[in-house]
Motif scaffolding. Structure first.
Motif, PDB file in Angstrom:
ATOM      1  N   ILE A  27       0.851  -1.201   0.000  1.00 38.90           N
ATOM      2  CA  ILE A  27       0.000   0.000   0.000  1.00 38.90           C
ATOM      3  C   ILE A  27       0.885   1.248   0.000  1.00 38.90           C
ATOM      4  O   ILE A  27       0.684   2.193  -0.774  1.00 38.90           O
ATOM      5  N   PHE A  28       1.874   1.202   0.874  1.00 35.07           N
ATOM      6  CA  PHE A  28       2.762   2.359   0.973  1.00 35.07           C
ATOM      7  C   PHE A  28       3.401   2.645  -0.385  1.00 35.07           C
ATOM      8  O   PHE A  28       3.353   3.769  -0.898  1.00 35.07           O
ATOM      9  N   ASP A  29       4.001   1.604  -0.995  1.00 38.19           N
ATOM     10  CA  ASP A  29       4.694   1.818  -2.272  1.00 38.19           C
ATOM     11  C   ASP A  29       3.751   2.342  -3.335  1.00 38.19           C
ATOM     12  O   ASP A  29       4.089   3.241  -4.085  1.00 38.19           O
ATOM     13  N   SER A  30       2.568   1.764  -3.412  1.00 36.81           N
ATOM     14  CA  SER A  30       1.752   2.154  -4.546  1.00 36.81           C
ATOM     15  C   SER A  30       1.027   3.492  -4.341  1.00 36.81           C
ATOM     16  O   SER A  30       0.812   4.225  -5.293  1.00 36.81           O
ATOM     17  N   PHE A  31       0.699   3.842  -3.089  1.00 32.04           N
ATOM     18  CA  PHE A  31      -0.043   5.092  -2.876  1.00 32.04           C
ATOM     19  C   PHE A  31       0.823   6.281  -2.420  1.00 32.04           C
ATOM     20  O   PHE A  31       0.436   7.420  -2.602  1.00 32.04           O
ATOM     21  N   LEU A  32       1.953   5.953  -1.839  1.00 32.97           N
ATOM     22  CA  LEU A  32       2.693   7.088  -1.253  1.00 32.97           C
ATOM     23  C   LEU A  32       4.026   7.446  -1.924  1.00 32.97           C
ATOM     24  O   LEU A  32       4.611   8.485  -1.623  1.00 32.97           O
ATOM     25  N   VAL A  33       4.466   6.573  -2.867  1.00 36.34           N
ATOM     26  CA  VAL A  33       5.674   7.017  -3.594  1.00 36.34           C
ATOM     27  C   VAL A  33       5.308   8.231  -4.440  1.00 36.34           C
ATOM     28  O   VAL A  33       4.156   8.374  -4.876  1.00 36.34           O
TER      29      VAL A  33
END
Ligand code: ADP
Ligand code: MG
Length: 451
Positions: A27-33
């Protein structure tokens, strides 16, 4: 509003906290990068998401968690909103960039009052500049210094700026050439920037405006208008304006009338070519600061340079540099004689002027040598028979060989009047006719001088 770098640092710290709290790497990689803070105003933080879907999801499902994480890392509870487009349009963004007008314009530290040689030709302009540097905006406004090229206007302008800056370090001093102004004007006139911002730049960033060579504004209507606006806005705020021009404003054809009026309402001072004495001092000062102390010069070399190049200090300096170059590289020597100097400078002078310079000095040198006198004795005031006769012979030769006018000869020989010279020359003519010894001496001298 924090700077872009500060925002980036703040967000980087927050992201670490968010990642730890979220505890879901995918989730972090896909939404917050590739997210970033778009703006912070008060407690409102806008964060730029990487897609519009991400913005929706982050707002609806993760806002609470992220708000808390950011609060932990920053100490502030922000109202966070994720957005998918920067809130500021391109147009609004430009002011940040626009603050950088004239970013390459710096005062040149090599032009200072302490290495500006003052003489009759530039004294007033120097005095006014000195006063202004000590009390910007309070004395003469604007100051305009005008005069031909190469007389030290730019030097004086930088010197004023450097001095003002050293006395009042927080003063904003801007040096521009009018041609720099034209360039900036052209940029916004072609739509690249807005006029407001150029005028605004001066309003906000300039306490002392130094504008070199205002003649470059002439005939450029739009530029002149904008310059007028800049001038007015600084002037009414009591900011100091100093300008130079190659001519008096009244002689600048095609100058906007309103500008002419403004330029004339302060103080206008002219600078003229230095006299030979000032030129000699300039030369001595330049020699001293050139790092060529090993070189010594015959006195008449300095006099010769001053005489030939006095109408333009830039050329005077050029001649001196040429002489340095010549005596270091082409004909190495630690002592510069008149002969070396004329050789070195031949290419810089018109034929006729070399010939004149050479012969009148050569005549004096040769006659002096012939009669075992020094050139200064020959040019001096002594009236003893031998010296007076040698002096008359030298005058005679100047007339004979170079057809110099009596008055000119008089000035070469220390300010003698026309009649004195004429009488001297007549005496020698008579002697030559009547006395074969004298005739021989004269022929001999002529031959040596022509060599
Ligand atoms: P202008 O702007 O009037 O064309 P500059 O200021 O560029 O002339 O001067 C040309 C050169 O002559 C510069 O290198 C400057 O330092 C030098 N110069 C002019 N006047 C003086 C002076 N009075 N003392 C020392 N150097 C001078
Ligand atoms: Mg100049």
């Amino acid at each position: 509003m924090p700077t872009v770098t500060e925002l980036a640092a703040l967000w980087a710290r927050s992201l670490e906290e968010i990642r730890d709290t979220l505890n879901d790497q995918r989730i972090f990689d896909s939404f917050l990068v590739d997210t970033s803070i778009d703006s912070i105003e008060g407690k409102n933080m806008k964060v730029l998401a990487n897609t519009s879907l991400a913005a929706q999801i982050l707002n609806s499902r993760y806002k609470q968690l992220i708000t808390e994480a950011v609060a932990r890392s920053t100490g502030t509870v922000f109202e966070i909103e994720f957005i998918d487009q920067p809130t500021r349009s391109k147009v609004e963004e430009t002011p940040v960039e626009e603050a950088i007008f004239f970013k390459d314009n710096k005062l040149d530290g090599k032009y200072r009052f302490d290495n500006f040689v003052v003489g009759k030709s530039n004294r007033e302009a120097y005095q006014a500049s000195l006063m202004i540097a000590g009390a910007p905006g309070q004395l003469y406004n604007p100051l305009l210094v005008y005069g031909n090229s190469g007389l030290g206007k730019t030097h004086l302008l930088h010197a004023l700026g450097n001095d003002a800056k050293s006395r009042f370090p927080r003063l904003n001093v801007l040096y521009i050439s009018a041609s720099d102004f034209v360039e900036e004007y052209v940029k916004f006139a072609t739509g690249y920037r807005s006029e407001q911002s150029l005028v605004g730049f001066f309003k906000e960033n300039v306490d002392v405006l130094l504008v070199d060579d205002i003649q470059y504004l002439v005939g450029k209507r739009g530029t002149m208008e904008t310059f007028f606006t800049v001038f007015e806005s600084l002037y009414t705020k009591g900011k100091q304006i100093v300008m130079t021009s190659d001519q008096h404003p009244n002689n600048l054809d095609g100058l906007d009338e309103r500008l002419r009026t403004r330029f004339n309402q302060g103080l206008s001072l002219s600078m003229s070519a230095p006299d030979e004495m000032t030129s000699e001092q300039i030369l001595k000062s330049k020699i001293k600061s050139s790092g060529n102390e090993q070189l010594t010069f015959d006195d008449d070399v300095i006099a010769f340079l001053a005489e030939k190049f006095s109408n333009n200090v830039r050329e005077l300096e050029g001649a001196l540099n040429r002489l340095f170059f010549y005596t270091i590289n082409i004909r190495p020597s630690n002592h510069v004689t008149l002969e070396i100097a004329t050789e070195a400078l031949a290419s810089l002078m018109s034929d006729r002027s070399i010939k004149t310079a050479l012969s009148e000095r050569k005549i004096i040198a040769m006659v002096a040598e012939y009669y075992s006198l020094s050139p200064s004795e020959l040019l001096g005031k002594s009236r003893t028979g031998q010296v007076a006769m040698a002096r008359h012979i030298a005058m005679y030769l100047c007339k004979e060989m170079m057809d110099m006018p009596y008055a000119k000869i008089g000035s070469v020989f220390g300010g003698k009047d026309h009649t004195t010279v004429m009488n001297g020359v007549r005496k020698v003519e008579k002697e030559v006719d009547e006395n074969p010894g004298m005739k021989r001496a004269i022929d001999d001298l002529k031959a040596r001088i022509k060599k």
